[in-house]
Design a protein around this motif. Sequence first.
Motif, PDB file in Angstrom:
ATOM      1  N   GLU A 115       0.821  -1.225   0.046  1.00 57.12           N
ATOM      2  CA  GLU A 115      -0.009  -0.127  -0.042  1.00 57.12           C
ATOM      3  C   GLU A 115       0.861   1.175   0.046  1.00 57.12           C
ATOM      4  O   GLU A 115       0.536   2.371  -0.177  1.00 57.12           O
ATOM      5  CB  GLU A 115      -0.717  -0.011   1.250  1.00 57.12           C
ATOM      6  CG  GLU A 115      -2.129  -1.022   1.052  1.00 57.12           C
ATOM      7  CD  GLU A 115      -2.810  -0.916   2.287  1.00 57.12           C
ATOM      8  OE1 GLU A 115      -3.537   0.140   2.580  1.00 57.12           O
ATOM      9  OE2 GLU A 115      -3.302  -2.012   3.009  1.00 57.12           O
ATOM     10  N   LYS A 196     -10.593  -3.013   4.979  1.00 62.49           N
ATOM     11  CA  LYS A 196     -10.367  -1.466   5.077  1.00 62.49           C
ATOM     12  C   LYS A 196     -10.823  -0.530   3.885  1.00 62.49           C
ATOM     13  O   LYS A 196     -10.972   0.769   4.000  1.00 62.49           O
ATOM     14  CB  LYS A 196      -8.717  -1.151   5.446  1.00 62.49           C
ATOM     15  CG  LYS A 196      -8.324  -1.740   7.007  1.00 62.49           C
ATOM     16  CD  LYS A 196      -7.090  -1.064   7.075  1.00 62.49           C
ATOM     17  CE  LYS A 196      -6.043  -1.773   6.283  1.00 62.49           C
ATOM     18  NZ  LYS A 196      -4.739  -1.409   6.410  1.00 62.49           N
ATOM     19  N   THR A 198      -8.780   0.479   1.524  1.00 61.08           N
ATOM     20  CA  THR A 198      -7.248   1.003   1.318  1.00 61.08           C
ATOM     21  C   THR A 198      -6.539   0.099   0.325  1.00 61.08           C
ATOM     22  O   THR A 198      -5.723   0.624  -0.247  1.00 61.08           O
ATOM     23  CB  THR A 198      -6.680   1.571   2.220  1.00 61.08           C
ATOM     24  OG1 THR A 198      -6.221   0.380   3.378  1.00 61.08           O
ATOM     25  CG2 THR A 198      -7.639   2.698   3.167  1.00 61.08           C
ATOM     26  N   SER A 235      -7.873   1.883  -5.294  1.00 65.13           N
ATOM     27  CA  SER A 235      -8.129   1.452  -3.973  1.00 65.13           C
ATOM     28  C   SER A 235      -9.329   0.425  -4.044  1.00 65.13           C
ATOM     29  O   SER A 235     -10.297   0.678  -5.153  1.00 65.13           O
ATOM     30  CB  SER A 235      -8.386   2.391  -3.034  1.00 65.13           C
ATOM     31  OG  SER A 235      -9.586   2.954  -3.118  1.00 65.13           O
ATOM     32  N   SER A 277      -3.217  -6.456  -1.227  1.00 61.80           N
ATOM     33  CA  SER A 277      -3.081  -5.007  -1.793  1.00 61.80           C
ATOM     34  C   SER A 277      -1.991  -5.417  -2.947  1.00 61.80           C
ATOM     35  O   SER A 277      -0.904  -5.612  -2.701  1.00 61.80           O
ATOM     36  CB  SER A 277      -2.564  -3.942  -0.894  1.00 61.80           C
ATOM     37  OG  SER A 277      -2.504  -2.660  -1.496  1.00 61.80           O
TER      38      SER A 277
END
Length: 315
Positions: A115, A196, A198, A235, A277
């Motif tokens: 991330e 999340k 993200t 994202s 991610s």
Amino acid sequence: MNKPPVVIAGASGFIGHYLARRFSQDGWQLKMIGRNSEIQWGDTEAIRQALEGAELLINLAGRSVSCRYNEANKAEIFASRTETTEELGRALEACQNPPRDWFNASTGTIYRHAEDCPQDEANGELGSGFSVEVAKAWEAALDQSDTPATRKIPLRMSIVMGPNARDLGRRGPGGAGVMRPFQILSRFGLGGRMGKGTQKYSWVHIEDLYRAIIFIHQHPQLQGPINIASPEVVSNAELMRQLRISLKIPFGIPTPAWLLELGAILIRTETELVLKSRWVDPAKLRAAGFKWQYPQLPRALEAIADYGKTARELD
């Protein structure tokens, strides 16, 4: 005039079906290797004959990773990738006139959960865990084949997005790759962020995958693993927002990680597919001058939706 033969191994899935259709449309002669093809795995001599004089080999063979990672499934995931790659290597070694290029599927999942910064081919950090070990073994099987006359390229593909199999004109099972469960969740009001939200989501439209394969084939200076991804990463929260817009769904309830874990058990898959991610940077393609047809997610989603609408209207 027909172009030289291209051999596609493992073409029964979403990506393979699309690539076979596009190569055929562009005038390439097609030869297929796989469980449902005339040329079967295990018949190495027949595979050699198919490869003899071909221009390009694309190997997509591998069991879907959308399953629970129990020991039996993990063994099959490994074997379906490494053993088919090894067999293709043996067949190529026996060729008198082997293909100029061998593009073997790999995955952007080989990089770590990221991330903080993008992962490119030169500086990307490899991750850990089962999926990463599969990717490493897959690429090692390609590297270990003794085929000096053939350029070998692992295609580290991000999430491939495109129209579903029915919209491409094939009746029967199939789906729009990884997007189908996202679409189903969104239609049931569960199209909010996952976990999340993200975590990065690297993706590529399937037409740009096809165009990248042609581009790499036409640029022999490109060597080693090549990341196949759109230059725009989003994202998970932005992915779900754009998907809701494309589906004309006004809201989506967020799904916490604990609920995703429970749901993954119920539908027999792993949360890694949505919670890891993946920030895959296509640095080699960008530096070589590749131009994406769908560099931005909204345009890609719009094209997929329009394709499906047109296909259904023609039914």
